[in-house]
Scaffold this motif. Sequence first.
Motif, PDB file in Angstrom:
ATOM      1  N   PRO A 145       0.807  -1.230   0.000  1.00 24.08           N
ATOM      2  CA  PRO A 145       0.000   0.000   0.000  1.00 24.08           C
ATOM      3  C   PRO A 145       0.842   1.283   0.000  1.00 24.08           C
ATOM      4  O   PRO A 145       0.434   2.297  -0.561  1.00 24.08           O
ATOM      5  CB  PRO A 145      -0.830  -0.115   1.274  1.00 24.08           C
ATOM      6  CG  PRO A 145      -0.909  -1.579   1.545  1.00 24.08           C
ATOM      7  CD  PRO A 145       0.433  -2.114   1.104  1.00 24.08           C
ATOM      8  N   PHE A 146       2.014   1.221   0.585  1.00 23.64           N
ATOM      9  CA  PHE A 146       2.896   2.391   0.595  1.00 23.64           C
ATOM     10  C   PHE A 146       3.414   2.680  -0.817  1.00 23.64           C
ATOM     11  O   PHE A 146       3.497   3.844  -1.221  1.00 23.64           O
ATOM     12  CB  PHE A 146       4.059   2.181   1.574  1.00 23.64           C
ATOM     13  CG  PHE A 146       3.619   2.211   3.004  1.00 23.64           C
ATOM     14  CD1 PHE A 146       3.597   3.395   3.711  1.00 23.64           C
ATOM     15  CD2 PHE A 146       3.190   1.053   3.632  1.00 23.64           C
ATOM     16  CE1 PHE A 146       3.173   3.431   5.026  1.00 23.64           C
ATOM     17  CE2 PHE A 146       2.762   1.074   4.953  1.00 23.64           C
ATOM     18  CZ  PHE A 146       2.748   2.268   5.652  1.00 23.64           C
ATOM     19  N   TYR A 147       3.730   1.628  -1.541  1.00 23.38           N
ATOM     20  CA  TYR A 147       4.174   1.814  -2.930  1.00 23.38           C
ATOM     21  C   TYR A 147       3.033   2.351  -3.792  1.00 23.38           C
ATOM     22  O   TYR A 147       3.263   3.196  -4.661  1.00 23.38           O
ATOM     23  CB  TYR A 147       4.755   0.513  -3.501  1.00 23.38           C
ATOM     24  CG  TYR A 147       6.176   0.284  -3.034  1.00 23.38           C
ATOM     25  CD1 TYR A 147       7.242   0.892  -3.693  1.00 23.38           C
ATOM     26  CD2 TYR A 147       6.442  -0.505  -1.923  1.00 23.38           C
ATOM     27  CE1 TYR A 147       8.544   0.706  -3.261  1.00 23.38           C
ATOM     28  CE2 TYR A 147       7.745  -0.693  -1.482  1.00 23.38           C
ATOM     29  CZ  TYR A 147       8.788  -0.084  -2.150  1.00 23.38           C
ATOM     30  OH  TYR A 147      10.081  -0.257  -1.719  1.00 23.38           O
ATOM     31  N   GLU A 167       2.921   5.882  -5.823  1.00 19.68           N
ATOM     32  CA  GLU A 167       2.568   5.960  -7.251  1.00 19.68           C
ATOM     33  C   GLU A 167       1.472   6.997  -7.487  1.00 19.68           C
ATOM     34  O   GLU A 167       1.562   7.794  -8.415  1.00 19.68           O
ATOM     35  CB  GLU A 167       2.127   4.589  -7.778  1.00 19.68           C
ATOM     36  CG  GLU A 167       3.264   3.622  -7.999  1.00 19.68           C
ATOM     37  CD  GLU A 167       4.275   4.098  -9.046  1.00 19.68           C
ATOM     38  OE1 GLU A 167       3.884   4.722 -10.061  1.00 19.68           O
ATOM     39  OE2 GLU A 167       5.479   3.842  -8.839  1.00 19.68           O
ATOM     40  N   HIS A 168       0.460   6.981  -6.646  1.00 19.20           N
ATOM     41  CA  HIS A 168      -0.617   7.973  -6.777  1.00 19.20           C
ATOM     42  C   HIS A 168      -0.085   9.390  -6.528  1.00 19.20           C
ATOM     43  O   HIS A 168      -0.446  10.333  -7.236  1.00 19.20           O
ATOM     44  CB  HIS A 168      -1.765   7.658  -5.820  1.00 19.20           C
ATOM     45  CG  HIS A 168      -2.615   6.519  -6.253  1.00 19.20           C
ATOM     46  ND1 HIS A 168      -3.495   6.593  -7.313  1.00 19.20           N
ATOM     47  CD2 HIS A 168      -2.720   5.260  -5.773  1.00 19.20           C
ATOM     48  CE1 HIS A 168      -4.104   5.436  -7.456  1.00 19.20           C
ATOM     49  NE2 HIS A 168      -3.644   4.602  -6.539  1.00 19.20           N
ATOM     50  N   PHE A 169       0.767   9.531  -5.528  1.00 18.19           N
ATOM     51  CA  PHE A 169       1.346  10.838  -5.232  1.00 18.19           C
ATOM     52  C   PHE A 169       2.131  11.361  -6.441  1.00 18.19           C
ATOM     53  O   PHE A 169       1.940  12.497  -6.881  1.00 18.19           O
ATOM     54  CB  PHE A 169       2.264  10.759  -4.009  1.00 18.19           C
ATOM     55  CG  PHE A 169       3.078  12.001  -3.808  1.00 18.19           C
ATOM     56  CD1 PHE A 169       2.498  13.163  -3.347  1.00 18.19           C
ATOM     57  CD2 PHE A 169       4.429  12.010  -4.121  1.00 18.19           C
ATOM     58  CE1 PHE A 169       3.255  14.326  -3.184  1.00 18.19           C
ATOM     59  CE2 PHE A 169       5.189  13.154  -3.956  1.00 18.19           C
ATOM     60  CZ  PHE A 169       4.599  14.316  -3.487  1.00 18.19           C
ATOM     61  N   TYR A 170       2.984  10.523  -6.990  1.00 20.05           N
ATOM     62  CA  TYR A 170       3.804  10.967  -8.121  1.00 20.05           C
ATOM     63  C   TYR A 170       2.986  11.185  -9.390  1.00 20.05           C
ATOM     64  O   TYR A 170       3.374  11.999 -10.231  1.00 20.05           O
ATOM     65  CB  TYR A 170       4.966  10.002  -8.362  1.00 20.05           C
ATOM     66  CG  TYR A 170       6.187  10.376  -7.554  1.00 20.05           C
ATOM     67  CD1 TYR A 170       7.133  11.253  -8.055  1.00 20.05           C
ATOM     68  CD2 TYR A 170       6.381   9.869  -6.273  1.00 20.05           C
ATOM     69  CE1 TYR A 170       8.242  11.617  -7.318  1.00 20.05           C
ATOM     70  CE2 TYR A 170       7.492  10.227  -5.526  1.00 20.05           C
ATOM     71  CZ  TYR A 170       8.422  11.095  -6.058  1.00 20.05           C
ATOM     72  OH  TYR A 170       9.510  11.459  -5.325  1.00 20.05           O
ATOM     73  N   ALA A 184      11.788   7.608 -10.850  1.00 14.95           N
ATOM     74  CA  ALA A 184      11.888   6.284 -10.215  1.00 14.95           C
ATOM     75  C   ALA A 184      12.701   6.294  -8.921  1.00 14.95           C
ATOM     76  O   ALA A 184      12.240   5.733  -7.912  1.00 14.95           O
ATOM     77  CB  ALA A 184      12.432   5.257 -11.197  1.00 14.95           C
ATOM     78  N   PRO A 185      13.892   6.887  -8.887  1.00 15.59           N
ATOM     79  CA  PRO A 185      14.632   6.868  -7.614  1.00 15.59           C
ATOM     80  C   PRO A 185      13.882   7.583  -6.486  1.00 15.59           C
ATOM     81  O   PRO A 185      13.848   7.097  -5.356  1.00 15.59           O
ATOM     82  CB  PRO A 185      15.948   7.581  -7.944  1.00 15.59           C
ATOM     83  CG  PRO A 185      16.100   7.417  -9.419  1.00 15.59           C
ATOM     84  CD  PRO A 185      14.696   7.464  -9.968  1.00 15.59           C
ATOM     85  N   GLY A 186      13.254   8.709  -6.797  1.00 17.82           N
ATOM     86  CA  GLY A 186      12.493   9.430  -5.781  1.00 17.82           C
ATOM     87  C   GLY A 186      11.311   8.638  -5.264  1.00 17.82           C
ATOM     88  O   GLY A 186      10.999   8.670  -4.073  1.00 17.82           O
ATOM     89  N   ALA A 200       8.868   5.845  -0.768  1.00 15.12           N
ATOM     90  CA  ALA A 200       8.209   4.645  -0.243  1.00 15.12           C
ATOM     91  C   ALA A 200       8.987   4.084   0.944  1.00 15.12           C
ATOM     92  O   ALA A 200       8.403   3.785   1.994  1.00 15.12           O
ATOM     93  CB  ALA A 200       8.049   3.596  -1.332  1.00 15.12           C
ATOM     94  N   LEU A 201      10.292   3.957   0.799  1.00 12.36           N
ATOM     95  CA  LEU A 201      11.107   3.414   1.892  1.00 12.36           C
ATOM     96  C   LEU A 201      11.084   4.329   3.107  1.00 12.36           C
ATOM     97  O   LEU A 201      11.039   3.850   4.248  1.00 12.36           O
ATOM     98  CB  LEU A 201      12.540   3.168   1.420  1.00 12.36           C
ATOM     99  CG  LEU A 201      12.710   2.039   0.415  1.00 12.36           C
ATOM    100  CD1 LEU A 201      14.164   1.960  -0.056  1.00 12.36           C
ATOM    101  CD2 LEU A 201      12.244   0.705   0.975  1.00 12.36           C
ATOM    102  N   PHE A 202      11.119   5.642   2.889  1.00 13.31           N
ATOM    103  CA  PHE A 202      11.041   6.578   4.014  1.00 13.31           C
ATOM    104  C   PHE A 202       9.717   6.414   4.756  1.00 13.31           C
ATOM    105  O   PHE A 202       9.680   6.349   5.988  1.00 13.31           O
ATOM    106  CB  PHE A 202      11.211   8.025   3.535  1.00 13.31           C
ATOM    107  CG  PHE A 202      10.917   9.014   4.622  1.00 13.31           C
ATOM    108  CD1 PHE A 202      11.813   9.224   5.659  1.00 13.31           C
ATOM    109  CD2 PHE A 202       9.727   9.728   4.628  1.00 13.31           C
ATOM    110  CE1 PHE A 202      11.527  10.122   6.683  1.00 13.31           C
ATOM    111  CE2 PHE A 202       9.435  10.630   5.637  1.00 13.31           C
ATOM    112  CZ  PHE A 202      10.338  10.824   6.670  1.00 13.31           C
TER     113      PHE A 202
END
Length: 129
Positions: A19-21, A25-28, A46-48, A53-55
């Motif tokens: 769900p975080f990913y 995706e929706h945010f970006y 992609a890197p951002g 997501a990891l943060f």
Amino acid sequence: MNVIDPVGLVYKAIGSDEPFYRLVEHFYAGVEKDPILRPLYPEDLAPGKEHLALFLIQRTGGRQTYSEQRGHPRMRQRHMPFKIGRKERDAWITSMDAALDAVPEFAPHAQTMREFFDSFATFMINQPE
């Protein structure tokens, strides 16, 4: 006295990274369409996406991969090269609010996450009004 960090409990309640990913995706997707935000980001998003997501996984109580890969978050310092004023902050919040609404797993935690994002985005402001 123990202080409970409600943001730090979100990951356990949601239970997985996926769900975080999707949130990211929706945010970006919002970032890509926003004339205020898009110029702040590099061509390759992609890197951002991975970093955000990891943060968020780490900040909400999940695995510590962000810090293992990138060191201490130091978010304000990392964002200093970018001119962030009130309009950029507000555009960021608009995109993140829409992303939260698009991922059903966040519905029970929407208020907690919105409060976190609101204070986080305000903290990133580095330009006078």
